[in-house]
Motif scaffolding. Structure first.
Motif, short mmCIF file in Angstrom:
data_model
loop_
_atom_site.label_atom_id
_atom_site.label_comp_id
_atom_site.label_asym_id
_atom_site.label_seq_id
_atom_site.Cartn_x
_atom_site.Cartn_y
_atom_site.Cartn_z
N VAL A 70 132.86 62.81 98.86
CA VAL A 70 131.53 63.01 98.28
C VAL A 70 131.35 62.00 97.15
N ASN A 71 131.84 62.36 95.95
CA ASN A 71 131.78 61.41 94.84
C ASN A 71 133.03 61.49 93.96
N GLY A 72 134.13 62.01 94.55
CA GLY A 72 135.41 62.02 93.87
C GLY A 72 136.27 60.91 94.42
N THR A 73 137.43 61.26 94.97
CA THR A 73 138.23 60.24 95.65
C THR A 73 137.61 59.95 97.01
N ASP A 74 137.98 58.82 97.59
CA ASP A 74 137.61 58.60 98.99
C ASP A 74 138.42 59.57 99.85
N GLY A 75 138.09 59.62 101.12
CA GLY A 75 138.74 60.60 101.98
C GLY A 75 140.11 60.22 102.49
N PHE A 76 140.50 58.95 102.34
CA PHE A 76 141.72 58.49 103.00
C PHE A 76 142.90 58.29 102.05
N THR A 77 142.65 57.89 100.80
CA THR A 77 143.76 57.62 99.88
C THR A 77 144.63 58.84 99.63
N ALA A 106 134.62 62.19 106.92
CA ALA A 106 134.26 60.81 106.64
C ALA A 106 132.84 60.60 107.14
N PRO A 107 131.90 60.23 106.26
CA PRO A 107 130.50 60.09 106.69
C PRO A 107 130.33 58.98 107.73
N VAL A 108 129.44 59.18 108.66
CA VAL A 108 129.24 58.21 109.74
C VAL A 108 128.38 57.03 109.32
N PHE A 109 127.75 57.12 108.13
CA PHE A 109 126.87 56.05 107.69
C PHE A 109 127.52 55.09 106.69
N THR A 110 128.48 55.54 105.92
CA THR A 110 128.91 54.78 104.74
C THR A 110 129.95 53.71 105.03
N ARG A 111 130.51 53.69 106.22
CA ARG A 111 131.36 52.59 106.67
C ARG A 111 130.79 52.08 107.99
N TRP A 115 123.45 57.40 96.88
CA TRP A 115 124.70 56.92 96.27
C TRP A 115 125.30 55.71 96.99
N ASN A 116 124.98 55.52 98.25
CA ASN A 116 125.58 54.41 98.99
C ASN A 116 124.57 53.42 99.54
N ALA A 117 123.30 53.62 99.21
CA ALA A 117 122.25 52.64 99.54
C ALA A 117 122.16 52.33 101.03
N VAL A 118 122.35 53.35 101.85
CA VAL A 118 122.25 53.22 103.30
C VAL A 118 121.16 54.18 103.77
N ALA A 119 120.33 53.76 104.68
CA ALA A 119 119.26 54.63 105.19
C ALA A 119 119.85 55.79 105.99
N PHE A 120 119.43 56.99 105.65
CA PHE A 120 119.90 58.19 106.34
C PHE A 120 118.96 58.46 107.52
N ASP A 121 119.06 57.62 108.55
CA ASP A 121 118.16 57.70 109.70
C ASP A 121 118.90 58.21 110.93
N GLY A 174 131.14 63.13 110.18
CA GLY A 174 129.92 63.91 110.12
C GLY A 174 128.80 63.13 109.47
N ALA A 175 127.61 63.68 109.51
CA ALA A 175 126.43 62.97 109.02
C ALA A 175 126.40 62.88 107.50
N SER A 176 127.02 63.83 106.79
CA SER A 176 126.94 63.91 105.33
C SER A 176 125.50 64.28 104.94
N SER A 177 124.96 63.68 103.88
CA SER A 177 123.64 64.10 103.38
C SER A 177 122.85 62.91 102.88
#
Length: 329
Positions: A39-46, A65-70, A105-111, A95-98
């Motif tokens: 979300v906005n803490g650590t990333d999901g993989f480290t 892991a959100p499907v849009f942010t990578r 927060w990640n400047a990607v279109a949530f489309d 998942g889609a996340s929000s």
């Protein structure tokens, strides 16, 4: 499938460098899984990479892991690297996340979140198997991508889902589903949409725990969580589908009017107690077991801070982990 026993990592108040003792305590207490969020803490993989190196008894998973942010290729590479680090122990939850996480927060279109989730699921399956992927998907195009280091054991892929369309997609094309923000009594409603899934289909559920016998404190934390999540359109629609429109209408109305205190006050104790697990370690463990009894194969506890944990530090956390573990059940 046999039930597993999961915990969300990392823990607030414990630096990542200090988690070796925590991972050992989880495994010693009978926890089988460590699952991360993003979300906005650590990333999901480290955190999972550290767990892979420090505690070989634990299975690992992202939820999610959100499907849009990578990009598709980067997500495949990241998942492949963790799968190589923990052969046969890693599951990739996507998942889609929000709109907040993705757009604000990640400047990607949530489309087209459903289509993007479906397309990434269909890309990841062959990519993580080491196949060449070249083609047009509805929401992106990939040209001649092949992993240089495909994992010897590709991770199972799980899809976060709330309502029927995504639940059915998970049942049809994923290895499992990740549920969130539902009571143990709601599990049957969700799983009714996954009947076409195969016998190895896994069901993970994140369960918020406030491990204290101070019910007033726990309900205060629970109300804050509920207003943070169930005012998000996707979760609001999910709870309408579950039949909570009448219960949640006063909270939604107050929130929409900008009355945050009124929104908190509009949430009845009974709803908090349905959605948030609280009480002694034994009581919490029994409540989590109810999810397993309802069909969840991987209940994933997510600990919220309490005065006892804050004041007691790492020793208190390790003691709590032991109390919540399956070896004490």
């Amino acid at each position: 499938m046999s039930m597993r026993w999961g915990m969300t990592v990392p823990f607030n108040g414990v630096p990542l460098a200090g988690h070796a003792a925590v991972f050992t305590a989880l495994a010693d207490a009978g926890f089988t899984d460590a699952w991360s969020a993003e979300v906005n803490g650590t990333d999901g993989f480290t955190p999972l990479t550290l767990a892979a190196a420090w505690e070989p008894r634990l299975r690992l998973g992202t939820a999610i892991a959100p499907v849009f942010t990578r990009g598709p290729g980067l997500l495949a590479m990241t998942a492949a690297a963790l799968a190589e680090s923990a052969p046969g122990r890693f599951q990739l939850g996507i998942g889609a996340s929000s709109p907040v996480v993705v757009g604000d927060w990640n400047a990607v279109a949530f489309d087209k979140p459903f289509a993007r989730s479906r397309d990434l699921l269909r890309f990841l399956r062959p990519a993580l198997a080491g196949e060449l992927v070249d083609g047009d998907f509805d929401t992106f195009t990939v040209r001649r991508f092949r992993l240089e280091r495909p994992p010897a054991v590709p991770p199972r892929i799980m899809l976060a889902a709330l309502r029927p369309g995504m639940l059915r997609l998970a049942a049809a094309e994923a290895d499992g589903v990740i549920l969130n923000w539902l009571s143990s009594a709601d599990v049957a409603t969700a799983l009714a949409e996954t009947k076409q899934a195969g016998p190895d289909f896994e069901v993970a559920t994140r369960i918020f725990l406030v491990p204290t016998e101070d019910a007033g404190y726990a309900r205060t934390i629970g109300r804050r969580l509920i207003t943070s999540y169930l005012t998000v359109p996707a979760y609001a629609a999910f709870h309408r589908w579950l039949g909570r429109s009448e219960t949640l209408a006063p909270m939604w109305a107050a929130w929409q009017a900008g009355d945050r205190k009124g929104a908190l006050a509009a949430i009845p104790d009974s709803l908090v107690d349905e959605l948030i697990v609280h009480g002694s370690p034994a009581a919490c463990r029994a409540r989590v077991q109810a999810y397993a009894d309802a069909g969840v194969t991987i209940p994933i506890m997510a600990l919220m801070p309490t005065p006892e944990l804050t004041s007691g530090g790492l020793p208190a956390l390790l003691e709590l982990i032991d109390g919540l573990g399956r070896t004490t059940a």
